[in-house]
Design a protein around this motif. Structure first.
Motif, short mmCIF file in Angstrom:
data_model
loop_
_atom_site.label_atom_id
_atom_site.label_comp_id
_atom_site.label_asym_id
_atom_site.label_seq_id
_atom_site.Cartn_x
_atom_site.Cartn_y
_atom_site.Cartn_z
N TRP A 87 14.95 40.32 32.93
CA TRP A 87 15.26 40.54 31.42
C TRP A 87 16.14 41.86 31.30
CZ3 TRP A 87 10.54 40.47 33.90
CH2 TRP A 87 9.95 39.25 34.26
N THR A 88 16.86 42.39 32.12
CA THR A 88 17.75 43.42 32.13
C THR A 88 19.12 43.43 31.24
OG1 THR A 88 18.93 43.02 34.26
CG2 THR A 88 16.85 44.32 34.33
N SER A 89 19.88 42.33 31.06
CA SER A 89 21.14 41.95 30.72
C SER A 89 21.98 42.76 31.38
CB SER A 89 21.02 42.22 29.19
OG SER A 89 20.49 41.27 28.29
N PHE A 90 21.81 42.79 32.75
CA PHE A 90 22.77 44.03 33.59
C PHE A 90 23.91 43.21 34.05
CE2 PHE A 90 24.20 45.89 37.33
CZ PHE A 90 24.24 47.45 36.87
N GLY A 91 25.00 43.90 33.99
CA GLY A 91 26.30 43.36 34.50
C GLY A 91 27.35 44.24 34.04
N PRO A 92 28.71 43.97 34.25
CA PRO A 92 29.78 44.94 33.96
C PRO A 92 29.89 45.26 32.61
CG PRO A 92 30.65 43.13 35.62
CD PRO A 92 29.15 42.70 35.18
N THR A 93 29.73 44.26 31.67
CA THR A 93 29.50 44.44 30.09
C THR A 93 28.60 45.45 29.86
OG1 THR A 93 30.45 42.20 29.95
CG2 THR A 93 29.80 43.36 28.01
N ASN A 94 27.43 45.35 30.37
CA ASN A 94 26.25 46.41 29.84
C ASN A 94 26.83 47.79 30.31
OD1 ASN A 94 24.04 47.18 28.48
ND2 ASN A 94 22.57 45.98 29.90
N VAL A 95 27.48 47.88 31.61
CA VAL A 95 27.70 49.32 32.17
C VAL A 95 28.80 49.52 31.04
CG1 VAL A 95 28.82 50.33 33.76
CG2 VAL A 95 27.46 48.69 34.36
N LEU A 96 29.71 48.96 30.74
CA LEU A 96 30.64 49.39 29.59
C LEU A 96 30.06 49.91 28.14
CD1 LEU A 96 33.74 47.02 29.87
CD2 LEU A 96 33.69 49.78 30.58
N LEU A 101 19.72 44.37 42.37
CA LEU A 101 20.89 45.28 41.80
C LEU A 101 20.78 45.21 40.39
CD1 LEU A 101 23.68 43.10 43.78
CD2 LEU A 101 23.39 45.69 43.88
N SER A 102 20.26 44.41 39.63
CA SER A 102 20.00 44.54 38.23
C SER A 102 19.12 45.63 37.87
CB SER A 102 19.52 43.23 37.60
OG SER A 102 20.45 42.15 37.62
N VAL A 103 17.69 45.62 38.65
CA VAL A 103 16.94 46.85 38.34
C VAL A 103 17.37 47.91 38.55
CG1 VAL A 103 14.44 47.24 38.58
CG2 VAL A 103 15.00 45.14 38.38
N TYR A 104 17.82 48.19 39.77
CA TYR A 104 18.49 49.61 40.22
C TYR A 104 19.62 49.81 39.20
CZ TYR A 104 21.75 51.95 43.23
OH TYR A 104 22.70 53.05 43.71
N GLY A 105 20.45 49.04 38.82
CA GLY A 105 21.49 49.42 38.26
C GLY A 105 21.01 50.00 36.52
N MET A 106 20.06 49.32 36.12
CA MET A 106 19.58 49.71 34.74
C MET A 106 18.91 51.16 34.99
SD MET A 106 20.55 47.82 32.59
CE MET A 106 19.58 48.41 31.25
N LEU A 107 18.21 51.25 36.16
CA LEU A 107 17.67 52.58 36.08
C LEU A 107 18.76 53.84 36.35
CD1 LEU A 107 15.07 51.74 39.00
CD2 LEU A 107 14.44 52.96 36.95
N LEU A 108 19.96 53.43 37.01
CA LEU A 108 20.93 54.31 36.90
C LEU A 108 21.56 54.46 35.59
CD1 LEU A 108 22.99 53.18 40.07
CD2 LEU A 108 21.17 55.28 39.98
N LEU A 109 21.54 53.47 34.74
CA LEU A 109 22.16 53.71 33.20
C LEU A 109 21.13 54.38 32.43
CD1 LEU A 109 23.48 50.03 32.80
CD2 LEU A 109 24.91 52.13 33.12
N ASN A 110 20.02 54.14 32.56
CA ASN A 110 18.92 54.95 31.93
C ASN A 110 19.04 56.46 32.19
OD1 ASN A 110 17.36 54.53 29.72
ND2 ASN A 110 15.36 54.21 30.95
#
Length: 409
Positions: free
Chosen positions: A293-302, A248-257
């Motif tokens: 090493w993604t620091s992914f989560g709700p806060t990083n999405v904001l 989920l973390s790697v997937y989410g960071m790809l979407l954010l990027n």
């Protein structure tokens, strides 16, 4: 150091490599007396072939030996200066792995030591200690390359490749921070191939994220968007997969990027879709974590919502989102991520003409992680904009920061 004779530069780099004259002479196939005479200037280096051989043994770019390096200034001690960039470049330009195809690698650090060194490098990066990281990266790259070659077969081969893939990603991220975008792309691209050999889809996905970041920094926006979205689609979480949090973390960071790339070309609809997808992944994750090493989560999405709004020119939307960020969640993030956000939101405040708040954000980022503000070309641009739009004399803290960063008031 460019005023020094070449012999003195040879002695300087030999000292940085912690080689005795005898060891250096042995590696060159020369005598200790020959080395001593070169370093004292008694013997001239008038053959380029010899200079190139010396540069190879010292593992530096030959231009540094010819006097092209840059003297490190006190205010850049915590940044990556040109000397260190050239050392990293030299490490990336080496192809010692090919030697292992023909004969065994004579020396390689134990993988247990490599694991500790790579973990420390990640933490150094995420705490925005870029100068410290730069001084360790060349050796770490060489050691990881040697380990990957030495353990090319057998049970440890995948772990060695995994460690090298991580080191390439660390190097890519650090180089991008200081504007060395082509080198950043090279290191990230290397990580993709190595990660596939490691057999880790998530590491390869994260390598794609680094490639996307480098492409975006190079202005190659559409390829950046495509690589992030394409790999995200392949990593889309399935029901009860192994390592669900990491996936989920790697997937989410790809979407954010991908959202950041879409924002760069003004595609607000795609930005919205990608951010919503990342938000759903963060809610499923259930909190802010540092998986892979993604620091992914709700806060990083904001934080990325703010950054994307800034890229779209919506400073008001960025500031409104910033004011809704949970303080506890924000403070749980690592320094690099928080200071990066302060830089983004400083840009947002300049867009709405609130130069005082923009100045506060720059100073807040500098207090938290000085290297994130003082070392990044983008921060220099933002500070220049703040100074240009400040009426009268700038406040003392901003004027002092500008002086330390070499930005004209």
């Amino acid at each position: 150091m460019d005023e020094l004779p070449i012999g003195r530069r040879v002695a300087y780099w030999r000292g940085r490599r912690k080689m005795s004259q005898q060891v250096f002479a042995d590696r060159l196939g020369k005598s200790k007396s020959w080395v001593d005479k070169v370093e004292r200037g008694v013997r001239r280096l008038d053959k380029f072939s010899v200079v190139y051989e010396i540069a190879d043994v010292l593992q530096v770019d030959v231009q540094l030996l010819l006097g092209k390096d840059v003297e490190r200034r006190p205010e850049t001690q915590n940044c990556i200066d040109q000397v260190e960039v050239e050392e990293i470049r030299a490490a990336l330009e080496r192809y010692d792995q090919m030697s292992a195809f023909f004969q065994a690698v004579p020396h390689s650090p134990p993988l247990a030591e490599m694991r500790k060194a790579v973990s420390h490098a990640w933490l150094t990066y995420q705490h925005a200690k870029y100068g410290v990281l730069a001084r360790t990266l060349p050796k770490l790259l060489r050691d990881a390359q040697a380990a990957d070659s030495a353990y090319a077969t057998g049970a440890e081969a995948k772990e060695a490749a995994h460690l090298l893939g991580q080191v390439y990603q660390i190097a890519s991220s650090a180089l991008r921070k200081v504007g060395e975008h082509e080198l950043s792309w090279l290191a990230a691209d290397r990580s993709i191939a190595v990660s596939q050999r490691a057999g880790d889809q998530l590491l390869a996905g994260l390598a794609s994220f680094r490639v996307g970041s480098a492409l975006l920094a190079l202005g190659r926006v559409r390829p950046a968007l495509e690589v992030n979205v394409n790999i995200a689609n392949r990593l889309a979480p399935v029901h009860e997969p192994a390592h669900k949090g990491e996936r989920l973390s790697v997937y989410g960071m790809l979407l954010l990027n991908g959202a950041m790339a879409a924002a760069r070309i003004g595609d607000s609809a795609t930005v919205r879709d990608l951010l919503c997808g990342a938000e759903q992944a963060s809610l499923e994750l259930g909190g802010d974590f540092n998986h892979y090493w993604t620091s992914f989560g709700p806060t990083n999405v904001l934080l990325h919502r703010c950054a994307a709004a800034v890229e779209l020119g919506d400073g008001r939307g960025a500031v409104d989102t910033h004011e809704k960020i949970d303080v506890v969640g924000f403070n749980s993030l690592l320094p690099e991520r928080r200071a990066h956000h302060f830089l983004d939101i400083a840009r947002g405040y300049t867009q709405i003409g609130n130069i005082e708040k923009a100045s506060e954000m720059l100073l807040e980022g500098d207090r938290l992680a000085p290297s994130e503000i003082r070392c990044r070309p983008l921060a220099h641009e933002v500070l220049s904009d703040v100074l240009r739009r400040t009426r009268g004399t700038p406040p003392a803290p901003i004027a002092e920061l500008a002086e330390q960063m070499g930005v004209g008031v």
